[in-house]
Design a protein around this motif. Structure first.
Motif, PDB file in Angstrom:
ATOM      1  N   MET A   1       0.827  -1.204   0.000  1.00  5.71           N
ATOM      2  CA  MET A   1       0.000   0.000   0.000  1.00  5.71           C
ATOM      3  C   MET A   1       0.867   1.262   0.000  1.00  5.71           C
ATOM      4  N   ASN A   2       2.052   1.202   0.620  1.00  5.05           N
ATOM      5  CA  ASN A   2       2.941   2.346   0.630  1.00  5.05           C
ATOM      6  C   ASN A   2       3.354   2.769  -0.767  1.00  5.05           C
ATOM      7  N   SER A   3       3.329   1.831  -1.763  1.00  9.43           N
ATOM      8  CA  SER A   3       3.744   2.155  -3.123  1.00  9.43           C
ATOM      9  C   SER A   3       2.809   3.162  -3.774  1.00  9.43           C
ATOM     10  N   LEU A   4       1.590   3.318  -3.241  1.00 12.64           N
ATOM     11  CA  LEU A   4       0.649   4.289  -3.786  1.00 12.64           C
ATOM     12  C   LEU A   4       1.032   5.715  -3.405  1.00 12.64           C
ATOM     13  N   TYR A   5       1.928   5.877  -2.463  1.00 14.80           N
ATOM     14  CA  TYR A   5       2.301   7.195  -1.961  1.00 14.80           C
ATOM     15  C   TYR A   5       3.780   7.463  -2.244  1.00 14.80           C
ATOM     16  N   PRO A   6       4.128   8.714  -2.551  1.00 14.10           N
ATOM     17  CA  PRO A   6       5.544   9.036  -2.805  1.00 14.10           C
ATOM     18  C   PRO A   6       6.368   8.808  -1.548  1.00 14.10           C
ATOM     19  N   PRO A   7       7.628   8.433  -1.713  1.00 11.28           N
ATOM     20  CA  PRO A   7       8.472   8.176  -0.535  1.00 11.28           C
ATOM     21  C   PRO A   7       8.708   9.457   0.261  1.00 11.28           C
ATOM     22  N   LYS A   8       8.738   9.330   1.561  1.00  7.32           N
ATOM     23  CA  LYS A   8       8.994  10.494   2.415  1.00  7.32           C
ATOM     24  C   LYS A   8      10.445  10.937   2.252  1.00  7.32           C
ATOM     25  N   PRO A   9      10.724  12.238   2.460  1.00  8.99           N
ATOM     26  CA  PRO A   9      12.108  12.728   2.368  1.00  8.99           C
ATOM     27  C   PRO A   9      12.993  12.107   3.444  1.00  8.99           C
ATOM     28  N   PHE A  10      14.243  11.953   3.123  1.00  5.31           N
ATOM     29  CA  PHE A  10      15.205  11.428   4.092  1.00  5.31           C
ATOM     30  C   PHE A  10      15.675  12.554   5.001  1.00  5.31           C
ATOM     31  N   LEU A  11      15.657  12.316   6.304  1.00  2.00           N
ATOM     32  CA  LEU A  11      16.162  13.273   7.276  1.00  2.00           C
ATOM     33  C   LEU A  11      17.375  12.682   7.980  1.00  2.00           C
ATOM     34  N   GLU A  12      18.477  13.401   7.933  1.00  4.28           N
ATOM     35  CA  GLU A  12      19.666  12.931   8.631  1.00  4.28           C
ATOM     36  C   GLU A  12      19.465  13.027  10.134  1.00  4.28           C
ATOM     37  N   LYS A  13      19.910  12.013  10.850  1.00  3.26           N
ATOM     38  CA  LYS A  13      19.786  12.027  12.305  1.00  3.26           C
ATOM     39  C   LYS A  13      20.760  13.048  12.884  1.00  3.26           C
ATOM     40  N   GLU A  14      20.304  13.714  13.924  1.00  2.00           N
ATOM     41  CA  GLU A  14      21.164  14.687  14.594  1.00  2.00           C
ATOM     42  C   GLU A  14      22.357  13.958  15.194  1.00  2.00           C
ATOM     43  N   PRO A  15      23.584  14.425  14.882  1.00  2.00           N
ATOM     44  CA  PRO A  15      24.762  13.742  15.430  1.00  2.00           C
ATOM     45  C   PRO A  15      24.787  13.806  16.944  1.00  2.00           C
ATOM     46  N   ILE A  16      25.237  12.731  17.562  1.00  2.00           N
ATOM     47  CA  ILE A  16      25.301  12.684  19.022  1.00  2.00           C
ATOM     48  C   ILE A  16      26.463  13.539  19.499  1.00  2.00           C
ATOM     49  N   ARG A  17      26.150  14.514  20.348  1.00  2.00           N
ATOM     50  CA  ARG A  17      27.171  15.398  20.908  1.00  2.00           C
ATOM     51  C   ARG A  17      27.171  15.258  22.418  1.00  2.00           C
ATOM     52  N   GLN A  18      28.338  15.329  22.979  1.00  2.00           N
ATOM     53  CA  GLN A  18      28.440  15.314  24.431  1.00  2.00           C
ATOM     54  C   GLN A  18      28.135  16.714  24.962  1.00  2.00           C
ATOM     55  N   SER A 221       4.750   7.683  16.529  1.00  2.00           N
ATOM     56  CA  SER A 221       5.832   7.021  15.811  1.00  2.00           C
ATOM     57  C   SER A 221       7.033   7.952  15.729  1.00  2.00           C
ATOM     58  N   THR A 222       8.204   7.376  15.525  1.00  2.00           N
ATOM     59  CA  THR A 222       9.366   8.177  15.178  1.00  2.00           C
ATOM     60  C   THR A 222       9.317   8.452  13.677  1.00  2.00           C
ATOM     61  N   TYR A 223      10.089   9.426  13.236  1.00  2.00           N
ATOM     62  CA  TYR A 223      10.083   9.745  11.806  1.00  2.00           C
ATOM     63  C   TYR A 223      10.613   8.576  10.980  1.00  2.00           C
ATOM     64  N   ASP A 224      11.644   7.892  11.467  1.00  2.00           N
ATOM     65  CA  ASP A 224      12.230   6.771  10.722  1.00  2.00           C
ATOM     66  C   ASP A 224      11.222   5.651  10.512  1.00  2.00           C
ATOM     67  N   ASN A 225      10.336   5.430  11.492  1.00  2.00           N
ATOM     68  CA  ASN A 225       9.363   4.341  11.387  1.00  2.00           C
ATOM     69  C   ASN A 225       8.041   4.766  10.759  1.00  2.00           C
ATOM     70  N   LEU A 226       7.926   6.021  10.388  1.00  2.00           N
ATOM     71  CA  LEU A 226       6.693   6.527   9.798  1.00  2.00           C
ATOM     72  C   LEU A 226       6.548   6.010   8.366  1.00  2.00           C
ATOM     73  N   SER A 227       5.399   5.427   8.049  1.00  2.00           N
ATOM     74  CA  SER A 227       5.179   4.909   6.690  1.00  2.00           C
ATOM     75  C   SER A 227       4.992   6.066   5.712  1.00  2.00           C
ATOM     76  N   ASP A 228       5.187   5.784   4.430  1.00  2.00           N
ATOM     77  CA  ASP A 228       4.983   6.806   3.397  1.00  2.00           C
ATOM     78  C   ASP A 228       3.533   7.289   3.383  1.00  2.00           C
ATOM     79  N   ARG A 229       2.603   6.369   3.620  1.00  2.00           N
ATOM     80  CA  ARG A 229       1.190   6.758   3.670  1.00  2.00           C
ATOM     81  C   ARG A 229       0.938   7.730   4.820  1.00  2.00           C
ATOM     82  N   SER A 230       1.464   7.389   6.012  1.00  2.00           N
ATOM     83  CA  SER A 230       1.262   8.255   7.167  1.00  2.00           C
ATOM     84  C   SER A 230       1.919   9.612   6.955  1.00  2.00           C
ATOM     85  N   TYR A 231       3.115   9.610   6.356  1.00  2.00           N
ATOM     86  CA  TYR A 231       3.792  10.881   6.075  1.00  2.00           C
ATOM     87  C   TYR A 231       2.931  11.751   5.172  1.00  2.00           C
ATOM     88  N   TYR A 232       2.341  11.146   4.154  1.00  2.00           N
ATOM     89  CA  TYR A 232       1.497  11.882   3.201  1.00  2.00           C
ATOM     90  C   TYR A 232       0.339  12.573   3.924  1.00  2.00           C
TER      91      TYR A 232
END
Length: 312
Positions: A1-18, A221-232
């Motif tokens: 079903m996700n194929s019916l929706y455009p892929p969500k944009p890729f977001l780089e994870k914030e680098p871990i800083r001390q 959900s986290t952004y990484d686990n968000l489906s393309d449908r949900s993102y849409y």
């Protein structure tokens, strides 16, 4: 079903800083200099205020580090206060609640101790610091986001509290503006106006989440686990309720635009949280919250009443 929706944009994870202590120290110095710029004769009060904020935010900071939050930092904001920032991909209800309560509850307890000692031995700085501890921490326990009280209720009851947050924030902002105006407490008045701006943001978030529930879209959900449908669907609701962002998207193109929208979508998501607090624990926490808010008020009232009786 996700194929019916455009892929969500890729977001780089914030680098871990001390968390760098130098950044915190610099923000404290900036906070102090900005305060003295307007109140150059209130140096003792400034020291007391910084100590109160360090006690409050230090509690949040310590437990965030204990529970392995990422990018934990404590920062002071000139003429406003301080905050601690940190995040995780998933949360446990009990740990999240401890992190929230670790700010105001120790401050209230220390405030009570200082108040009793100060009143008993007539030490002015103890009484003044206790009053600051009460003011800062009781204010933070108001059931309004993003204050600790609002975060606590959100952790306990989740989406059931969203509409209440909007209504209570609106009423609280009017009350604080009124108190600040009639009693010449301009800091309280400014805080009331800032809370008023927060009402609009909370209402927009509430409407977006309400629309997503009607469309049966899971936003816990986290952004990484968000489906393309949900993102849409989340993106469409965000654009619908954010006219400025919608105009920006209509007039601009490119990857940067997609990234801006994706970050707005990410901000609308509610990270998943493991439910590990029982009904009994919720009851105990709510009782503790009520005691923390009204206990110091009753203590000051009874102490003043006792002094008046003693003077007579």
């Amino acid at each position: 079903m996700n194929s019916l929706y455009p892929p969500k944009p890729f977001l780089e994870k914030e680098p871990i800083r001390q968390g760098h202590i130098a950044v915190t120290v610099f923000s404290i110095l900036l906070f102090a200099l900005s305060f003295l710029l307007f109140f150059d004769d209130q140096f003792i009060f400034l020291i007391e205020m910084i100590a109160v904020l360090v006690i409050h935010e230090g509690g949040h900071y310590l437990f965030m580090k204990l529970y392995k939050y990422e990018n934990v930092r404590m920062l002071f904001v000139p003429l406003m206060g301080a905050f601690v920032h940190g995040h995780k991909d998933s949360y446990r209800q009990r740990q999240s609640l401890v992190v929230v309560m670790a700010g105001p509850f120790p401050g209230i307890i220390i405030g009570i101790a200082l108040w009793l000692l100060g009143m008993n031995y007539q030490v002015h700085w103890m009484i003044e610091t206790a009053l600051l501890l009460f003011a800062v921490n009781i204010l933070n326990l108001l059931p309004v986001l993003p204050l600790d009280g609002g975060r606590m209720l959100s952790i306990l009851f989740f989406e059931k509290i969203e509409l209440f947050q909007v209504v209570f924030s609106f009423i609280s902002s009017l009350v604080l503006i009124g108190i600040g105006y009639f009693m010449d407490w301009y800091v309280i008045m400014i805080f009331g106006f800032l809370m008023g701006f927060q009402v609009r943001s909370l209402h927009r978030r509430y409407l977006i989440h309400k629309g997503l529930k009607e469309d049966e879209v899971n936003f816990n959900s986290t952004y990484d686990n968000l489906s393309d449908r949900s993102y849409y669907f989340v993106k469409n609701h965000v654009l619908e309720h954010t006219p400025g962002l919608r105009r920006f998207v209509e007039n601009m193109e490119g990857e940067d635009t997609k990234t801006v929208v994706a970050n707005e979508v990410k901000n609308m998501l509610v990270p998943p949280m493991e439910q590990d607090i029982t009904f009994l624990m919720k009851t105990v926490i709510l009782i503790a919250w009520i005691l923390a808010v009204f206990g110091p008020v009753y203590l000051m009232w009874s102490q003043n009443l006792f002094n008046k009786i003693y003077a007579v």
